[in-house]
Design a protein around this motif. Structure first.
Motif, PDB file in Angstrom:
ATOM      1  N   UNK A   1      -5.271  31.581  14.126  1.00 52.93           N
ATOM      2  CA  UNK A   1      -4.293  31.121  13.141  1.00 52.93           C
ATOM      3  C   UNK A   1      -4.449  29.617  12.921  1.00 52.93           C
ATOM      4  N   UNK A   2      -3.925  29.116  11.809  1.00 50.56           N
ATOM      5  CA  UNK A   2      -4.024  27.676  11.549  1.00 50.56           C
ATOM      6  C   UNK A   2      -2.644  27.094  11.253  1.00 50.56           C
ATOM      7  N   UNK A   3      -2.521  25.808  11.554  1.00 51.17           N
ATOM      8  CA  UNK A   3      -1.267  25.089  11.307  1.00 51.17           C
ATOM      9  C   UNK A   3      -1.587  23.624  11.079  1.00 51.17           C
ATOM     10  N   UNK A   4      -0.781  22.980  10.233  1.00 50.17           N
ATOM     11  CA  UNK A   4      -0.878  21.543  10.027  1.00 50.17           C
ATOM     12  C   UNK A   4       0.534  20.991   9.994  1.00 50.17           C
ATOM     13  N   UNK A   5       0.740  19.872  10.677  1.00 47.34           N
ATOM     14  CA  UNK A   5       2.021  19.172  10.669  1.00 47.34           C
ATOM     15  C   UNK A   5       1.742  17.771  10.148  1.00 47.34           C
ATOM     16  N   UNK A   6       2.351  17.416   9.024  1.00 46.74           N
ATOM     17  CA  UNK A   6       2.109  16.112   8.408  1.00 46.74           C
ATOM     18  C   UNK A   6       3.437  15.408   8.170  1.00 46.74           C
ATOM     19  N   UNK A   7       3.478  14.128   8.486  1.00 43.73           N
ATOM     20  CA  UNK A   7       4.709  13.357   8.310  1.00 43.73           C
ATOM     21  C   UNK A   7       4.960  13.087   6.834  1.00 43.73           C
ATOM     22  N   UNK A   8       6.215  13.227   6.444  1.00 43.74           N
ATOM     23  CA  UNK A   8       6.637  12.874   5.085  1.00 43.74           C
ATOM     24  C   UNK A   8       6.976  11.386   5.116  1.00 43.74           C
ATOM     25  N   UNK A   9       6.260  10.604   4.336  1.00 42.29           N
ATOM     26  CA  UNK A   9       6.426   9.154   4.394  1.00 42.29           C
ATOM     27  C   UNK A   9       7.124   8.552   3.178  1.00 42.29           C
ATOM     28  N   UNK A  10       7.437   9.332   2.182  1.00 42.22           N
ATOM     29  CA  UNK A  10       8.179   8.745   1.072  1.00 42.22           C
ATOM     30  C   UNK A  10       7.963   9.417  -0.263  1.00 42.22           C
ATOM     31  N   UNK A  11       6.772   9.396  -0.763  1.00 40.65           N
ATOM     32  CA  UNK A  11       6.511   9.922  -2.097  1.00 40.65           C
ATOM     33  C   UNK A  11       6.168  11.402  -2.037  1.00 40.65           C
ATOM     34  N   UNK A  12       6.697  12.152  -2.979  1.00 37.73           N
ATOM     35  CA  UNK A  12       6.395  13.582  -3.056  1.00 37.73           C
ATOM     36  C   UNK A  12       6.616  14.057  -4.478  1.00 37.73           C
ATOM     37  N   UNK A  13       5.888  15.064  -4.853  1.00 38.65           N
ATOM     38  CA  UNK A  13       6.080  15.726  -6.140  1.00 38.65           C
ATOM     39  C   UNK A  13       5.988  17.216  -5.882  1.00 38.65           C
ATOM     40  N   UNK A  14       6.759  18.015  -6.590  1.00 37.70           N
ATOM     41  CA  UNK A  14       6.778  19.447  -6.346  1.00 37.70           C
ATOM     42  C   UNK A  14       7.208  20.197  -7.585  1.00 37.70           C
ATOM     43  N   UNK A  15       7.015  21.513  -7.523  1.00 41.55           N
ATOM     44  CA  UNK A  15       7.410  22.411  -8.607  1.00 41.55           C
ATOM     45  C   UNK A  15       7.742  23.765  -7.986  1.00 41.55           C
ATOM     46  N   UNK A  16       8.906  24.289  -8.294  1.00 40.39           N
ATOM     47  CA  UNK A  16       9.309  25.637  -7.871  1.00 40.39           C
ATOM     48  C   UNK A  16       9.300  25.862  -6.366  1.00 40.39           C
ATOM     49  N   UNK A  17       9.846  24.934  -5.605  1.00 40.16           N
ATOM     50  CA  UNK A  17       9.946  25.179  -4.170  1.00 40.16           C
ATOM     51  C   UNK A  17      11.144  26.093  -3.900  1.00 40.16           C
ATOM     52  N   UNK A  18      11.025  26.932  -2.874  1.00 39.07           N
ATOM     53  CA  UNK A  18      12.033  27.959  -2.609  1.00 39.07           C
ATOM     54  C   UNK A  18      13.401  27.395  -2.259  1.00 39.07           C
ATOM     55  N   UNK A  19      13.440  26.272  -1.550  1.00 39.83           N
ATOM     56  CA  UNK A  19      14.731  25.727  -1.130  1.00 39.83           C
ATOM     57  C   UNK A  19      15.483  25.070  -2.274  1.00 39.83           C
ATOM     58  N   UNK A  20      14.794  24.789  -3.364  1.00 38.45           N
ATOM     59  CA  UNK A  20      15.417  24.149  -4.520  1.00 38.45           C
ATOM     60  C   UNK A  20      15.263  22.640  -4.475  1.00 38.45           C
ATOM     61  N   UNK A  21      15.180  22.065  -5.638  1.00 34.45           N
ATOM     62  CA  UNK A  21      14.963  20.625  -5.762  1.00 34.45           C
ATOM     63  C   UNK A  21      16.091  19.816  -5.138  1.00 34.45           C
ATOM     64  N   UNK A  22      17.340  20.195  -5.394  1.00 35.32           N
ATOM     65  CA  UNK A  22      18.460  19.409  -4.879  1.00 35.32           C
ATOM     66  C   UNK A  22      18.481  19.403  -3.361  1.00 35.32           C
ATOM     67  N   UNK A  23      18.268  20.550  -2.736  1.00 37.51           N
ATOM     68  CA  UNK A  23      18.268  20.609  -1.274  1.00 37.51           C
ATOM     69  C   UNK A  23      17.191  19.714  -0.690  1.00 37.51           C
ATOM     70  N   UNK A  24      16.008  19.749  -1.278  1.00 38.45           N
ATOM     71  CA  UNK A  24      14.918  18.933  -0.759  1.00 38.45           C
ATOM     72  C   UNK A  24      15.223  17.457  -0.948  1.00 38.45           C
ATOM     73  N   UNK A  25      15.690  17.083  -2.127  1.00 37.88           N
ATOM     74  CA  UNK A  25      16.007  15.678  -2.396  1.00 37.88           C
ATOM     75  C   UNK A  25      17.124  15.176  -1.474  1.00 37.88           C
ATOM     76  N   UNK A  26      18.112  16.013  -1.212  1.00 38.95           N
ATOM     77  CA  UNK A  26      19.225  15.610  -0.345  1.00 38.95           C
ATOM     78  C   UNK A  26      18.770  15.359   1.096  1.00 38.95           C
ATOM     79  N   UNK A  27      17.818  16.118   1.571  1.00 41.47           N
ATOM     80  CA  UNK A  27      17.391  16.030   2.967  1.00 41.47           C
ATOM     81  C   UNK A  27      16.185  15.124   3.195  1.00 41.47           C
ATOM     82  N   UNK A  28      15.323  15.018   2.182  1.00 40.68           N
ATOM     83  CA  UNK A  28      14.077  14.293   2.386  1.00 40.68           C
ATOM     84  C   UNK A  28      13.884  13.192   1.364  1.00 40.68           C
TER      85      UNK A  28
END
Length: 87
Positions: free
Chosen positions: A60-87
């Motif tokens: 199996x494979x896995x990658x863990x990467x730190x979120x450092x600030x900038x991000x762009x996304x489309x159609x994430x399951x948790x929803x845009x507002x949830x992601x923006x509120x937490x990250x």
């Protein structure tokens, strides 16, 4: 610390339940898509990887990467507002 965790369980009929249950134990856990989560934890990226690897098979494979600030996304399951509120 904020991380994106991406994984692939190789092989047919793989059981994701244990891995997903472990991901959901982190203080914040948002599902981004079928095999990607955003998490918050006091652990570093190496410890997160090592904890999750205990639930994976050798191929199996896995990658863990730190979120450092900038991000762009489309159609994430948790929803845009949830992601923006937490990250």
């Amino acid at each position: 610390n904020k991380f994106i965790v991406v994984y692939d369980l190789i092989g047919e009929n793989k059981n994701y339940d244990d891995l997903i249950k472990r991901l959901e134990t982190y203080p914040t856990c948002l599902k981004l898509n079928k095999s990607a989560y955003a998490i918050k934890t006091n652990h570093d990226h190496i410890l997160v990887r090592d904890e999750l690897c205990k639930l994976l098979d050798e191929n199996d494979s896995i990658m863990v990467a730190e979120i450092t600030g900038c991000a762009a996304w489309h159609n994430i399951e948790c929803g845009t507002d949830a992601f923006k509120d937490e990250f």
